[in-house]
Design an enzyme around this catalytic site. Structure first.
Site, PDB file in Angstrom:
ATOM      1  N   ASP A 142       0.878  -1.182   0.095  1.00 44.63           N
ATOM      2  CA  ASP A 142       0.043  -0.073  -0.048  1.00 44.63           C
ATOM      3  C   ASP A 142       1.039   1.113   0.032  1.00 44.63           C
ATOM      4  OD1 ASP A 142      -1.738  -2.053   0.549  1.00 44.63           O
ATOM      5  OD2 ASP A 142      -2.874  -0.804   1.848  1.00 44.63           O
ATOM      6  N   LYS A 179      -6.903   3.730  -2.373  1.00 47.48           N
ATOM      7  CA  LYS A 179      -7.246   3.763  -1.148  1.00 47.48           C
ATOM      8  C   LYS A 179      -7.194   4.817  -0.423  1.00 47.48           C
ATOM      9  CE  LYS A 179      -5.308   1.899   3.087  1.00 47.48           C
ATOM     10  NZ  LYS A 179      -3.795   1.061   3.655  1.00 47.48           N
ATOM     11  N   LYS A 200     -10.356   0.465  -2.036  1.00 47.60           N
ATOM     12  CA  LYS A 200     -10.099   0.151  -0.645  1.00 47.60           C
ATOM     13  C   LYS A 200     -10.435   1.190   0.318  1.00 47.60           C
ATOM     14  CE  LYS A 200      -6.579  -1.574   2.551  1.00 47.60           C
ATOM     15  NZ  LYS A 200      -5.264  -2.049   2.805  1.00 47.60           N
TER      16      LYS A 200
END
Length: 223
Positions: free
Chosen positions: A94, A156, A185
């Site tokens: 990430d 995200k 996400k």
């Protein structure tokens, strides 16, 4: 109706605050194994330990961040960090995009950096953290567009370190803009099963949630 096992396979269970030590990391592992969460995320210095501890649990992925939490590190540092994570056994990354560069409209810089990390990651899932709390709606859309062009797997919402992250309004904004072009996400501020379900219905495909909230949400779905 979703059950607990299905819910757990949508959650990256995490302990990524600066104060999380071995006690919290070991708790994370116990519950990850118990509920079969899809991924365990820790700060990079724990990645090798997590990888070793999950070696007999191939269905639980090892996750870690790149450029966390500010996104402001030099590109070469992010590339080195990504390479080190791979050496340590990471299976998902990430990455925090360079928020300051995005807000300065240096869009090519942001995209080039993401592309370079994408190349290092090879086929590993790469999620790019936008840290939406600091972005305008137009900046969120531009960041999503950059991520789609750079070929990453997810956008995200946040690190969990900013004052806000995943809100219903932000999720709606992102999903309406990206459609099915990239996965989403939701992370940062998801506190209960009601919010989880609402975001799920909006099309969120992965969640980043801290350990205790993750357990509460999964238990809320029953067996």
């Amino acid at each position: 109706m979703m059950n607990a096992k299905e819910a757990a396979r949508l959650i990256d269970i995490s302990a990524v605050q600066a104060y999380h030590g071995k006690k919290e990391i070991d708790e994370l592992l116990v519950y990850a194994k118990k509920y079969n969460f899809i991924s365990v995320h820790t700060l990079p210095s724990w990645t090798k330990y997590i990888s070793e501890e999950l070696s007999d649990y191939p269905e639980i992925f090892v996750g870690a961040p790149v450029g966390f939490p500010s996104g402001g590190a030099h590109t070469t540092i992010k590339l080195h960090e990504a390479s080190q994570l791979i050496s340590d056994g990471v299976q998902e990354m990430d990455m925090v995009l360079n928020i300051g560069k995005l807000k300065s409209k240096e869009f090519q810089y942001v995209e080039d950096e993401i592309r370079q990390v994408r190349e290092v990651a090879c086929d590993l899932p790469l999620k790019v953290i936008l840290e939406t709390h600091y972005l305008t709606d137009d900046e969120i859309k531009r960041a999503c567009e950059i991520c789609i062009h750079a070929g990453v797997d997810f956008v995200k919402t946040g690190t969990g370190w900013a004052p806000s992250g995943a809100t219903i309004r932000v999720i709606k904004l992102i999903k309406e803009f990206v459609g099915s072009s990239i996965k989403v996400k939701a992370s940062g501020g998801i506190r209960n099963i009601e919010t989880f379900n609402e975001m799920l219905n909006l099309g969120v495909e992965r969640f980043g949630i801290n350990i205790w909230t993750s357990i509460d949400i999964v238990q809320g779905f029953g067996n």
